[in-house]
Design a protein around this motif. Structure first.
Motif, PDB file in Angstrom:
ATOM      1  N   GLU A 163      -1.885   1.697  -8.365  1.00  0.00           N
ATOM      2  CA  GLU A 163      -2.013   2.873  -7.496  1.00  0.00           C
ATOM      3  C   GLU A 163      -3.204   2.775  -6.548  1.00  0.00           C
ATOM      4  OE1 GLU A 163      -1.975   6.438  -9.843  1.00  0.00           O
ATOM      5  OE2 GLU A 163       0.162   6.283 -10.266  1.00  0.00           O
ATOM      6  N   ARG A 164      -4.262   2.123  -6.975  1.00  0.00           N
ATOM      7  CA  ARG A 164      -5.464   1.974  -6.137  1.00  0.00           C
ATOM      8  C   ARG A 164      -5.397   0.737  -5.251  1.00  0.00           C
ATOM      9  NH1 ARG A 164     -10.019   1.065  -9.312  1.00  0.00           N
ATOM     10  NH2 ARG A 164      -8.692   0.596 -11.081  1.00  0.00           N
ATOM     11  N   GLU A 178       2.112   6.864  -6.898  1.00  0.00           N
ATOM     12  CA  GLU A 178       1.169   7.919  -7.287  1.00  0.00           C
ATOM     13  C   GLU A 178       1.713   9.310  -6.934  1.00  0.00           C
ATOM     14  OE1 GLU A 178      -3.532   9.110  -6.931  1.00  0.00           O
ATOM     15  OE2 GLU A 178      -2.682   7.747  -5.439  1.00  0.00           O
ATOM     16  N   SER A 197      -3.197   2.210 -12.958  1.00  0.00           N
ATOM     17  CA  SER A 197      -4.272   2.687 -12.098  1.00  0.00           C
ATOM     18  C   SER A 197      -4.601   1.660 -11.025  1.00  0.00           C
ATOM     19  CB  SER A 197      -5.520   2.990 -12.935  1.00  0.00           C
ATOM     20  OG  SER A 197      -6.618   3.294 -12.095  1.00  0.00           O
ATOM     21  N   ARG A 198      -4.647   0.404 -11.400  1.00  0.00           N
ATOM     22  CA  ARG A 198      -4.963  -0.659 -10.443  1.00  0.00           C
ATOM     23  C   ARG A 198      -3.860  -0.804  -9.393  1.00  0.00           C
ATOM     24  NH1 ARG A 198      -7.487  -4.813 -14.877  1.00  0.00           N
ATOM     25  NH2 ARG A 198      -9.534  -3.830 -14.924  1.00  0.00           N
ATOM     26  N   HIS A 234       1.085   4.174  -2.999  1.00  0.00           N
ATOM     27  CA  HIS A 234       0.895   5.607  -2.751  1.00  0.00           C
ATOM     28  C   HIS A 234       2.146   6.395  -3.150  1.00  0.00           C
ATOM     29  CE1 HIS A 234      -2.953   4.803  -1.047  1.00  0.00           C
ATOM     30  NE2 HIS A 234      -2.459   4.074  -0.064  1.00  0.00           N
ATOM     31  N   GLN A 241       0.830  -1.201   0.000  1.00  0.00           N
ATOM     32  CA  GLN A 241       0.000   0.000   0.000  1.00  0.00           C
ATOM     33  C   GLN A 241       0.869   1.258   0.000  1.00  0.00           C
ATOM     34  OE1 GLN A 241      -2.842  -0.278   3.184  1.00  0.00           O
ATOM     35  NE2 GLN A 241      -3.672  -2.198   2.420  1.00  0.00           N
TER      36      GLN A 241
END
Length: 94
Positions: free
Chosen positions: A53-54, A20, A50-51, A17, A13
Motif C-alpha cells: 500500500e505504501r 488501500e 502495508s509495504r 492506492h 502506484q
C-alpha cells in the motif's frame, strides 16, 4: 549492464492506492485483510500488505489476485486506477 530500477511505476502506484481505498471502504484493517489473503492460500503478513500500500514493495500478480478475492472484487478493478468503482466481482461485466 546496470541493474534494473525497482521503482514502482504509475500503474503499480495506482493499484496500491486502489487496494488501500477498497480495503478501507470494506472496513478491513491491514491485519484483517492480510489474514483473509492468507486464508485463501496466499500467505501474507500485514507488514507485506502495508509495504504494498505504501509502494515500498511491488504487488505481484499472485498477490493482486488473492487481495482482490479477499476484498470481493475483480483484479482488474484494482488495476483500473483511481476512477474505478470497487464493486463486487462481476459488477459491470457483460
Amino acid at each position: 549492464m546496470p541493474p534494473r530500477s525497482l521503482e514502482i511505476g504509475p500503474a503499480g502506484q495506482a493499484t496500491a492506492h486502489a487496494i488501500e481505498r477498497t480495503r478501507t471502504a470494506r472496513g478491513y484493517s491491514q491485519r484483517q485483510l492480510a489474514a483473509r489473503v492468507t486464508a485463501l492460500g496466499r500467505p501474507m503478513t500485514f507488514t507485506a500488505l502495508s509495504r504494498i500500500e505504501r509502494t515500498v514493495r511491488r504487488c505481484d500478480i499472485d498477490d493482486l489476485v488473492a487481495i482482490a478475492a479477499a476484498l470481493g472484487t475483480a483484479p482488474h478493478t484494482l488495476l483500473a486506477g483511481p476512477h474505478a468503482h470497487p464493486g463486487p466481482v462481476g459488477a459491470g461485466e457483460t
